[in-house]
Write an enzyme that holds these catalytic residues in place. Structure first.
Site, PDB file in Angstrom:
ATOM      1  N   SER A   1       0.855  -1.190   0.000  1.00  0.00           N
ATOM      2  CA  SER A   1       0.000   0.000   0.000  1.00  0.00           C
ATOM      3  C   SER A   1       0.883   1.230   0.000  1.00  0.00           C
ATOM      4  O   SER A   1       1.895   1.277   0.725  1.00  0.00           O
ATOM      5  CB  SER A   1      -0.926   0.016   1.214  1.00  0.00           C
ATOM      6  OG  SER A   1      -1.777   1.154   1.169  1.00  0.00           O
ATOM      7  N   GLU A   2       0.516   2.241  -0.799  1.00  0.00           N
ATOM      8  CA  GLU A   2       1.408   3.387  -0.985  1.00  0.00           C
ATOM      9  C   GLU A   2       1.562   4.256   0.252  1.00  0.00           C
ATOM     10  O   GLU A   2       2.433   5.136   0.282  1.00  0.00           O
ATOM     11  CB  GLU A   2       0.988   4.235  -2.197  1.00  0.00           C
ATOM     12  CG  GLU A   2      -0.420   4.749  -2.191  1.00  0.00           C
ATOM     13  CD  GLU A   2      -1.372   3.865  -2.977  1.00  0.00           C
ATOM     14  OE1 GLU A   2      -2.214   4.409  -3.692  1.00  0.00           O
ATOM     15  OE2 GLU A   2      -1.293   2.615  -2.851  1.00  0.00           O
ATOM     16  N   ASN A   3       0.731   4.058   1.290  1.00  0.00           N
ATOM     17  CA  ASN A   3       0.959   4.804   2.524  1.00  0.00           C
ATOM     18  C   ASN A   3       2.052   4.177   3.390  1.00  0.00           C
ATOM     19  O   ASN A   3       2.320   4.659   4.481  1.00  0.00           O
ATOM     20  CB  ASN A   3      -0.336   4.970   3.325  1.00  0.00           C
ATOM     21  CG  ASN A   3      -0.972   3.652   3.720  1.00  0.00           C
ATOM     22  OD1 ASN A   3      -0.926   2.688   2.961  1.00  0.00           O
ATOM     23  ND2 ASN A   3      -1.594   3.606   4.885  1.00  0.00           N
TER      24      ASN A   3
END
Length: 222
Positions: free
Chosen positions: A52-54
């Protein structure tokens, strides 16, 4: 759309069909919507590392209602679980993974996909309330492969697979494969090429719901 002779795939069935094609050991980012369901459908004996890009690697299936960790969310602000060996890291490091070409696959939703692989998935006009394209642009360009999960047509019956996108682009020429509720379609140098269709539908019926030529090569029943 007359669906009396065939049954479209549900959102969960689209996700399961995508999961079926993800090989062992791939690092995969899942976009918002149907793509997030893919993590729940990968067979338990197959290791796929979800990103996930977070700033997370090793996302597991969605948690049961009683097992929610309110501090553990994906980039779409959905509650997630973490697999053994999973990790958290800085947002900048996460985008270094994306932009550095370290993701084997990104699965995105889309409003439209063009026959040359252009994808439009963040706005339907210049007046949309979305402030910017966001991380989808980085994912579409940085991942080694981009697959799209989408309904074949809009609620009004208009084709989502088109000759050229009418909406603002997320990325040009990025998409390699499309999974819809009616078919699986590869994007090739010759345009859209059918891989399979849901049982009961014909090529002519599917072509009538598609805004660009569907080449019948390698068509098989689902």
């Amino acid at each position: 759309m007359d669906s009396t002779s065939w049954k479209p795939r549900s959102r969960r069935e689209i996700a399961a069909r995508i999961a079926q094609d993800i090989p062992e050991g791939w690092y995969v980012n899942l976009g918002i919507g149907v793509p997030t369901l893919v993590a729940d459908e990968v067979p338990e004996d197959r290791e796929v590392v979800f990103h996930s890009e977070n700033g997370i690697l090793g996302i597991g299936p969605a948690p049961d209602e009683g097992d929610v960790n309110p501090w553990l969310i994906n980039a779409g602000k959905q509650y997630i679980t973490l697999q053994p060996g999973g990790s958290y890291f800085h947002h900048a490091d996460s985008f270094a993974i994306i932009r550095g070409g370290h993701l084997d696959l990104c699965v995105l939703g889309a409003y439209q996909v063009a026959a040359n692989g252009d994808i439009a998935n963040w706005a339907t006009s210049e007046n949309d309330t979305a402030p910017a394209v966001g991380g989808a642009m980085d994912l579409a360009v940085g991942a080694r492969r981009v697959w799209v999960a989408m309904n074949h047509v809009t609620k009004d019956g208009a084709p989502r697979l088109v000759e050229s996108c009418a909406y603002p682009l997320t990325a040009p020429g990025a998409v390699g494969r499309i999974y819809t509720d009616l078919a699986v379609i590869d994007v090739t140098p010759r345009g859209f090429e059918l891989v399979e269709m849901v049982p009961g539908i014909t090529h002519d019926q599917l072509q009538g719901m598609t805004g660009a030529e569907l080449r019948p090569a390698r068509v098989t029943a689902a």
